[in-house]
Scaffold this motif. Structure first.
Motif, PDB file in Angstrom:
ATOM      1  N   ALA A  16       0.839  -1.209   0.000  1.00  0.00           N
ATOM      2  CA  ALA A  16       0.000   0.000   0.000  1.00  0.00           C
ATOM      3  C   ALA A  16       0.870   1.254   0.000  1.00  0.00           C
ATOM      4  O   ALA A  16       0.561   2.239  -0.698  1.00  0.00           O
ATOM      5  CB  ALA A  16      -0.922  -0.002   1.217  1.00  0.00           C
ATOM      6  N   VAL A  17       1.957   1.227   0.753  1.00  0.00           N
ATOM      7  CA  VAL A  17       2.890   2.369   0.755  1.00  0.00           C
ATOM      8  C   VAL A  17       3.619   2.453  -0.581  1.00  0.00           C
ATOM      9  O   VAL A  17       3.781   3.542  -1.148  1.00  0.00           O
ATOM     10  CB  VAL A  17       3.899   2.242   1.913  1.00  0.00           C
ATOM     11  N   ALA A  18       4.050   1.312  -1.106  1.00  0.00           N
ATOM     12  CA  ALA A  18       4.737   1.287  -2.400  1.00  0.00           C
ATOM     13  C   ALA A  18       3.843   1.836  -3.506  1.00  0.00           C
ATOM     14  O   ALA A  18       4.315   2.527  -4.420  1.00  0.00           O
ATOM     15  CB  ALA A  18       5.172  -0.140  -2.725  1.00  0.00           C
ATOM     16  N   ARG A  19       2.560   1.550  -3.423  1.00  0.00           N
ATOM     17  CA  ARG A  19       1.606   2.086  -4.417  1.00  0.00           C
ATOM     18  C   ARG A  19       1.592   3.608  -4.395  1.00  0.00           C
ATOM     19  O   ARG A  19       1.567   4.260  -5.447  1.00  0.00           O
ATOM     20  CB  ARG A  19       0.209   1.539  -4.127  1.00  0.00           C
ATOM     21  N   PHE A  33      -0.876  -9.013  -4.271  1.00  0.00           N
ATOM     22  CA  PHE A  33      -0.731  -7.846  -3.393  1.00  0.00           C
ATOM     23  C   PHE A  33      -0.928  -6.543  -4.174  1.00  0.00           C
ATOM     24  O   PHE A  33      -1.549  -5.598  -3.670  1.00  0.00           O
ATOM     25  CB  PHE A  33       0.636  -7.857  -2.719  1.00  0.00           C
ATOM     26  N   SER A  34      -0.408  -6.484  -5.404  1.00  0.00           N
ATOM     27  CA  SER A  34      -0.543  -5.263  -6.211  1.00  0.00           C
ATOM     28  C   SER A  34      -2.001  -4.986  -6.557  1.00  0.00           C
ATOM     29  O   SER A  34      -2.465  -3.845  -6.470  1.00  0.00           O
ATOM     30  CB  SER A  34       0.290  -5.400  -7.498  1.00  0.00           C
ATOM     31  N   ILE A  35      -2.736  -6.024  -6.946  1.00  0.00           N
ATOM     32  CA  ILE A  35      -4.155  -5.854  -7.284  1.00  0.00           C
ATOM     33  C   ILE A  35      -4.956  -5.467  -6.052  1.00  0.00           C
ATOM     34  O   ILE A  35      -5.832  -4.596  -6.104  1.00  0.00           O
ATOM     35  CB  ILE A  35      -4.715  -7.147  -7.915  1.00  0.00           C
ATOM     36  N   MET A  36      -4.657  -6.095  -4.927  1.00  0.00           N
ATOM     37  CA  MET A  36      -5.429  -5.863  -3.709  1.00  0.00           C
ATOM     38  C   MET A  36      -5.336  -4.412  -3.245  1.00  0.00           C
ATOM     39  O   MET A  36      -6.334  -3.821  -2.817  1.00  0.00           O
ATOM     40  CB  MET A  36      -4.947  -6.801  -2.597  1.00  0.00           C
ATOM     41  N   VAL A  37      -4.151  -3.808  -3.323  1.00  0.00           N
ATOM     42  CA  VAL A  37      -3.986  -2.433  -2.831  1.00  0.00           C
ATOM     43  C   VAL A  37      -4.365  -1.390  -3.881  1.00  0.00           C
ATOM     44  O   VAL A  37      -4.528  -0.209  -3.543  1.00  0.00           O
ATOM     45  CB  VAL A  37      -2.536  -2.190  -2.353  1.00  0.00           C
ATOM     46  N   HIS A  38      -4.519  -1.823  -5.151  1.00  0.00           N
ATOM     47  CA  HIS A  38      -4.762  -0.852  -6.222  1.00  0.00           C
ATOM     48  C   HIS A  38      -6.206  -0.831  -6.710  1.00  0.00           C
ATOM     49  O   HIS A  38      -6.702   0.210  -7.125  1.00  0.00           O
ATOM     50  CB  HIS A  38      -3.837  -1.163  -7.404  1.00  0.00           C
ATOM     51  N   THR A  43       8.212  -2.372  -3.955  1.00  0.00           N
ATOM     52  CA  THR A  43       8.181  -1.198  -4.827  1.00  0.00           C
ATOM     53  C   THR A  43       8.374  -1.596  -6.282  1.00  0.00           C
ATOM     54  O   THR A  43       7.651  -1.125  -7.171  1.00  0.00           O
ATOM     55  CB  THR A  43       9.268  -0.190  -4.408  1.00  0.00           C
ATOM     56  N   PHE A  44       9.337  -2.475  -6.539  1.00  0.00           N
ATOM     57  CA  PHE A  44       9.563  -2.917  -7.918  1.00  0.00           C
ATOM     58  C   PHE A  44       8.365  -3.699  -8.449  1.00  0.00           C
ATOM     59  O   PHE A  44       7.947  -3.516  -9.593  1.00  0.00           O
ATOM     60  CB  PHE A  44      10.824  -3.779  -8.013  1.00  0.00           C
ATOM     61  N   SER A  45       7.810  -4.586  -7.607  1.00  0.00           N
ATOM     62  CA  SER A  45       6.684  -5.422  -8.049  1.00  0.00           C
ATOM     63  C   SER A  45       5.476  -4.565  -8.416  1.00  0.00           C
ATOM     64  O   SER A  45       4.824  -4.807  -9.439  1.00  0.00           O
ATOM     65  CB  SER A  45       6.297  -6.413  -6.948  1.00  0.00           C
ATOM     66  N   PHE A  46       5.175  -3.570  -7.577  1.00  0.00           N
ATOM     67  CA  PHE A  46       4.026  -2.730  -7.900  1.00  0.00           C
ATOM     68  C   PHE A  46       4.321  -1.845  -9.108  1.00  0.00           C
ATOM     69  O   PHE A  46       3.424  -1.582  -9.916  1.00  0.00           O
ATOM     70  CB  PHE A  46       3.611  -1.853  -6.721  1.00  0.00           C
ATOM     71  N   TRP A  47       5.559  -1.369  -9.244  1.00  0.00           N
ATOM     72  CA  TRP A  47       5.918  -0.571 -10.433  1.00  0.00           C
ATOM     73  C   TRP A  47       5.702  -1.385 -11.701  1.00  0.00           C
ATOM     74  O   TRP A  47       5.159  -0.882 -12.687  1.00  0.00           O
ATOM     75  CB  TRP A  47       7.367  -0.120 -10.324  1.00  0.00           C
ATOM     76  N   GLN A  48       6.122  -2.647 -11.696  1.00  0.00           N
ATOM     77  CA  GLN A  48       5.955  -3.526 -12.851  1.00  0.00           C
ATOM     78  C   GLN A  48       4.476  -3.773 -13.132  1.00  0.00           C
ATOM     79  O   GLN A  48       4.033  -3.740 -14.287  1.00  0.00           O
ATOM     80  CB  GLN A  48       6.685  -4.846 -12.592  1.00  0.00           C
ATOM     81  N   PHE A  49       3.703  -4.016 -12.091  1.00  0.00           N
ATOM     82  CA  PHE A  49       2.263  -4.227 -12.258  1.00  0.00           C
ATOM     83  C   PHE A  49       1.584  -2.967 -12.788  1.00  0.00           C
ATOM     84  O   PHE A  49       0.767  -3.034 -13.705  1.00  0.00           O
ATOM     85  CB  PHE A  49       1.646  -4.628 -10.923  1.00  0.00           C
ATOM     86  N   ASN A  50       1.894  -1.816 -12.202  1.00  0.00           N
ATOM     87  CA  ASN A  50       1.260  -0.563 -12.613  1.00  0.00           C
ATOM     88  C   ASN A  50       1.595  -0.228 -14.062  1.00  0.00           C
ATOM     89  O   ASN A  50       0.752   0.297 -14.795  1.00  0.00           O
ATOM     90  CB  ASN A  50       1.724   0.561 -11.690  1.00  0.00           C
ATOM     91  N   ARG A  51       2.810  -0.542 -14.469  1.00  0.00           N
ATOM     92  CA  ARG A  51       3.226  -0.315 -15.861  1.00  0.00           C
ATOM     93  C   ARG A  51       2.392  -1.153 -16.815  1.00  0.00           C
ATOM     94  O   ARG A  51       1.894  -0.657 -17.835  1.00  0.00           O
ATOM     95  CB  ARG A  51       4.711  -0.656 -15.984  1.00  0.00           C
ATOM     96  N   SER A  52       2.204  -2.429 -16.489  1.00  0.00           N
ATOM     97  CA  SER A  52       1.397  -3.315 -17.341  1.00  0.00           C
ATOM     98  C   SER A  52      -0.072  -2.911 -17.309  1.00  0.00           C
ATOM     99  O   SER A  52      -0.752  -2.918 -18.347  1.00  0.00           O
ATOM    100  CB  SER A  52       1.541  -4.766 -16.867  1.00  0.00           C
ATOM    101  N   PHE A  53      -0.561  -2.548 -16.143  1.00  0.00           N
ATOM    102  CA  PHE A  53      -1.966  -2.165 -15.992  1.00  0.00           C
ATOM    103  C   PHE A  53      -2.270  -0.876 -16.756  1.00  0.00           C
ATOM    104  O   PHE A  53      -3.323  -0.753 -17.381  1.00  0.00           O
ATOM    105  CB  PHE A  53      -2.281  -1.988 -14.507  1.00  0.00           C
ATOM    106  N   THR A  54      -1.341   0.074 -16.741  1.00  0.00           N
ATOM    107  CA  THR A  54      -1.524   1.329 -17.475  1.00  0.00           C
ATOM    108  C   THR A  54      -1.573   1.082 -18.978  1.00  0.00           C
ATOM    109  O   THR A  54      -2.396   1.660 -19.690  1.00  0.00           O
ATOM    110  CB  THR A  54      -0.386   2.314 -17.136  1.00  0.00           C
ATOM    111  N   LYS A  55      -0.698   0.201 -19.476  1.00  0.00           N
ATOM    112  CA  LYS A  55      -0.709  -0.141 -20.904  1.00  0.00           C
ATOM    113  C   LYS A  55      -2.038  -0.782 -21.297  1.00  0.00           C
ATOM    114  O   LYS A  55      -2.593  -0.497 -22.359  1.00  0.00           O
ATOM    115  CB  LYS A  55       0.444  -1.098 -21.215  1.00  0.00           C
ATOM    116  N   LEU A  56      -2.535  -1.658 -20.426  1.00  0.00           N
ATOM    117  CA  LEU A  56      -3.820  -2.314 -20.691  1.00  0.00           C
ATOM    118  C   LEU A  56      -4.960  -1.309 -20.726  1.00  0.00           C
ATOM    119  O   LEU A  56      -5.857  -1.385 -21.587  1.00  0.00           O
ATOM    120  CB  LEU A  56      -4.078  -3.371 -19.611  1.00  0.00           C
ATOM    121  N   GLN A  57      -4.944  -0.345 -19.827  1.00  0.00           N
ATOM    122  CA  GLN A  57      -5.969   0.692 -19.801  1.00  0.00           C
ATOM    123  C   GLN A  57      -5.925   1.548 -21.068  1.00  0.00           C
ATOM    124  O   GLN A  57      -6.970   1.908 -21.623  1.00  0.00           O
ATOM    125  CB  GLN A  57      -5.777   1.581 -18.571  1.00  0.00           C
TER     126      GLN A  57
END
Length: 279
Positions: free
Chosen positions: A74-77, A153-158, A214-228
């Motif tokens: 949650a903090v990393a997000r 964890f990335s999906i749960m906090v985002h 932090t790296f895991s959420f950055w990687q997830f957010n990058r993929s999620f943004t591309k999908l959006q």
């Protein structure tokens, strides 16, 4: 007072060191039972000391390690999405409280899966040469579940989802996006290896978990943004097609009226034929 140049760079570095170390320490403090029994198993003089501790660790993990990890994510997000100056303690414990139930249920699910995979792996490993190949299959399952764990964890906090949807999407994203999954696994594996083998105590205590989160959420957010972005582009194309179709109808109203008249006439003729057939 804002520093610039070399001093500004050093100030930024020291600030990030402080942030990562504080969150990592909070993560370890909230997971003390798991780390304590894990440490006792590692330093045990008995060769089977760690194996004896594994059942206790498995029971404690969903109730301590998983909620603490969700708070760290949650903090990393916040950091990844641009909110770098959030209050660390308040954000961490708010994430701990808000995500405790879902992280606990998810922890129970992942622990059960890991137990099933481990039992089957060691069972087939002791069998004949033909059945030993199934042990390799369970290694592949383990890799997928580990990647799914980071995405969980990335999906749960985002995103606001029910626990079943979070678990399902974490596995689907891991399987459906293999390149990002491999990058996520290799980079986190490298971080874990460096922290455990090179500077074992210092980096594990102060940086390992927070850097991986932090790296895991950055990687997830990058993929999620591309999908959006892709989804938005598809929606814009569909909207453009609808607008073009409406513009064509407005430009040719006579054709639209003729088509409507033909449709009505055809329906009337069909109705008359039905009446004749009935007679």
């Amino acid at each position: 007072m804002e520093f610039r140049g070399v001093m500004g760079g050093l100030y930024k570095i020291s600030e990030w060191i402080m942030r990562l170390s504080v969150i990592n320490l909070l993560w370890m403090l909230c997971s003390i039972p798991v780390f304590f029994f894990g440490f006792m198993g590692l330093v045990s003089p008995s060769p089977d000391g760690l194996k004896a501790m594994l059942p206790i660790i498995a029971v404690l993990t969903p109730f301590t390690l998983f909620p603490a990890t969700s708070a760290m994510f949650a903090v990393a997000r916040k950091w990844v999405t641009g909110e770098e100056d959030v209050p660390l303690l308040k954000t961490f414990f708010r994430g701990y409280k808000e995500n405790y139930k879902q992280s606990m249920v998810g922890g129970i699910f992942f622990v059960i899966i890991f137990v099933i995979i481990s039992v089957n792996y060691f069972f087939y490993l002791k069998q004949g040469s033909s059945l030993k190949l199934l042990a390799v299959l369970f290694i592949a399952f383990t890799v997928i579940i580990i990647i799914s764990l980071f995405n969980f964890f990335s999906i749960m906090v985002h995103l606001h989802m029910k626990i079943f949807q979070i678990l399902k999407n974490s596995i689907l994203i891991s399987i459906g996006n293999p390149i990002n999954s491999i990058v996520l696994l290799l980079c986190n594996g490298a971080i874990l290896y460096i922290c455990v083998t090179k500077f074992n105590f210092f980096l594990v205590v102060f940086f390992m978990g927070s850097i991986m989160a932090t790296f895991s959420f950055w990687q997830f957010n990058r993929s999620f943004t591309k999908l959006q972005i892709k989804q938005q582009e598809l929606e814009e194309k569909e909207l453009q097609k609808l607008e073009e179709a409406e513009a064509e109808d407005e430009a040719n109203p006579d054709d639209a009226v003729e088509d409507e008249t033909e449709n009505r006439n055809s329906s009337v003729s069909l109705h008359k034929n039905d009446e004749k057939n009935r007679e």
